[in-house]
Design an enzyme around this catalytic site. Sequence first.
Site, PDB file in Angstrom:
ATOM      1  N   GLU A 229       8.486  19.388 -12.880  1.00  0.00           N
ATOM      2  CA  GLU A 229       7.558  19.263 -11.757  1.00  0.00           C
ATOM      3  C   GLU A 229       7.587  17.847 -11.203  1.00  0.00           C
ATOM      4  OE1 GLU A 229       3.867  20.401 -13.599  1.00  0.00           O
ATOM      5  OE2 GLU A 229       4.756  22.270 -14.343  1.00  0.00           O
TER       6      GLU A 229
ATOM      7  N   GLU B 185       4.800  25.863 -16.176  1.00  0.00           N
ATOM      8  CA  GLU B 185       5.335  25.448 -17.478  1.00  0.00           C
ATOM      9  C   GLU B 185       5.942  26.617 -18.251  1.00  0.00           C
ATOM     10  OE1 GLU B 185       2.499  24.328 -16.262  1.00  0.00           O
ATOM     11  OE2 GLU B 185       2.720  22.151 -16.242  1.00  0.00           O
TER      12      GLU B 185
ATOM     13  N   PHE C 158       2.716  16.112 -19.462  1.00  0.00           N
ATOM     14  CA  PHE C 158       1.936  15.491 -20.541  1.00  0.00           C
ATOM     15  C   PHE C 158       2.116  16.269 -21.832  1.00  0.00           C
ATOM     16  CE2 PHE C 158      -0.828  14.925 -16.692  1.00  0.00           C
ATOM     17  CZ  PHE C 158      -0.417  13.628 -16.440  1.00  0.00           C
TER      18      PHE C 158
ATOM     19  N   HIS D 162      -5.315  16.080 -20.880  1.00  0.00           N
ATOM     20  CA  HIS D 162      -4.156  15.236 -20.601  1.00  0.00           C
ATOM     21  C   HIS D 162      -3.762  14.392 -21.813  1.00  0.00           C
ATOM     22  CE1 HIS D 162      -3.903  16.522 -16.616  1.00  0.00           C
ATOM     23  NE2 HIS D 162      -4.061  15.407 -15.948  1.00  0.00           N
TER      24      HIS D 162
END
Lengths: 325, 319
Positions: free
Chosen positions: A29, A61, A84, A130
Amino acid sequence: MRQMKFVDALREGMIEEMRRDPDVFQIGEAIGGMQGGIFGVTKGLEEEFGKDRVIETAISEGALGGVAVGAAAFGMRPVVEIMFGSLMTLVVDEVHNQAGSLYYVSGGKIPCPMVIRTCNWMRIISGPHHCGNLDATFMNSPGVKLVIPSTPYDAKGLIKASIRDNDPVVFMEYSPLYTLKGDVPEEEYIVPIGKADIKREGKDVTVITYGVGVHDALGAAEELEKEGVSVEVLDLRTVLPYDKDAIRKSVAKTSRVVITYEGYKTGGIGAEIAAFIAEECIEDLSAPILRVAGKDVPCPSNRRLIEGISIGMKDVVDAIRKLMA
Amino acid sequence: MQPTSGEMLGIYETMLLIRTTELKMVELFKKGEIEGHMLPCLGQEAIPASLAKVYADTDYLVTGHRGGGHYVARGCDYNALWAELYGRVDGVTKGRGGQIHLMDMTKKAMTGNAVVGQQWGIATGAGFVARKRGVMVVAVGGEGSTNRGVFHESLNMAAVQKLPILYVIEYNDRQMWNVCSETTAGERIATRALAYGMEGASVDGNDVLAIHAKAAEFVRKIREGSGPCLLECITAKWTDSVSNLRNLPENVEAMKKPDFDPVLRFETRLRIDGVLTDSLDLQIKENVRQKLQGALSFALASPVPDRYDGIDEVYSQPV
């Protein structure tokens, strides 16, 4: 020796592998364009290799994990960026069930040469979704290799090894390290997967660690040298499968062990390493094994609260002092 | 373009081989001769047999549950299929994956995956390879798998990238014992293609010629660079898994109704068209019988694995 930032060394390793093998491609991404991912790791790659080899995708994902498995099974070498580390939960099936089992369950007939890169950044204010840490999840995944570099030199050598490896590799980067500078030779080299590295020799206590923890350990070693304590820093570099010989050797030498890692303490990397030492090296120990790890608390979006749950050099120093007392 | 008479007889023989294989598998499971998790594709034979006449040997095949028919139709190692069902070392995955992980990469066929829906992402990855190598991917799954998020993620990505993939839905209206009216919004899966700007179509999935015609049209477009297409084949599965045979009658003859049994339906069609004669039919059935017998003998002659077989094959490059 040439000095390079971690992020630049890592990128150079990927560029070299893409030039070397036309079947290596990047997908993720916002990895293209001039920025090259949120941390700039793939900056400039699209310009050199084009949109067919630096593939921009939607926020997907699950498909990214599947794409990695499918592309690898049918003969290419995908390198996926998951933004992340905490988002690795979204590809656990693809990594653990699919990639991790493929070689075995195909009767040793279908290798799965894929790399999923991601970034752990627990010491930043960004909240639990995150700033989580999934290192331990992938240590519990047979068939998967878990590689976590701590220096620019290792980052470059290990990403090259990971891309060439015929097994699935989860490649964890720790965001505080991206700007770290270090020696990176001009000439080509590979850092083999599965080999630990003694980052500092010592004789009184071994700190077993990886990633950002290596720098906490090195700082602690310097601090304690003033007190006459000699600290050995063992950087695992590959967390799965980890270098048992290196651990045995160092424990036999120092007889004391601290394991430090940024992930959650319970059921974390340290639990496995400590259990291994207890099983195989207990007669070499002269003190209990101590773990310095993150508290078992979701990461808050608040600097002050983060201070309360995270670890650093001082915690490693305290643990070593406790062992030496 | 309609298949030639020879191709139609080939499709018929493949359907019979799949039917015979799946029935034998159920029979041996009931007797306790083979064990494990198995997902028969009884009732869906027209789809794999028709598709196999449309895609090329160099194309890639990726399926999920109920991939056994596709494995057979693709021409994957038939003896190794039976050795696999018996859990023997000469199984196509050395007896490790069993019926739900059938894969024969010498035929570019990943025809098993036991996590429903994961084949969509994997097939999409294969699509990137296919684009580079100048071939295409046939990706197959049941309608139940289209309600996984990865189905949407994959079709969106494939459409944006114009990947050469034919996504095929085997719509059998059952997810375990749930039916689509309880689980699935919208009448047809094919209409979802509209959302991605790709072509989609629903066909009678028990009608060989209908599947063949639409698949051939989509394959031609995909090879010309259209990007992915979505083909929904409406069929019915006769049973869920070998461990849940409650809806499969003891007497399989009862299932052989022309509107329900794709094999009988195609046989009837071939006879009406004069393509299939009694003598040809006998010969084809004898071919199938011999192939099965040969494979059963092969499987039974293959050794069982050592209990530690494979523990050193978790990684392809041990460290």
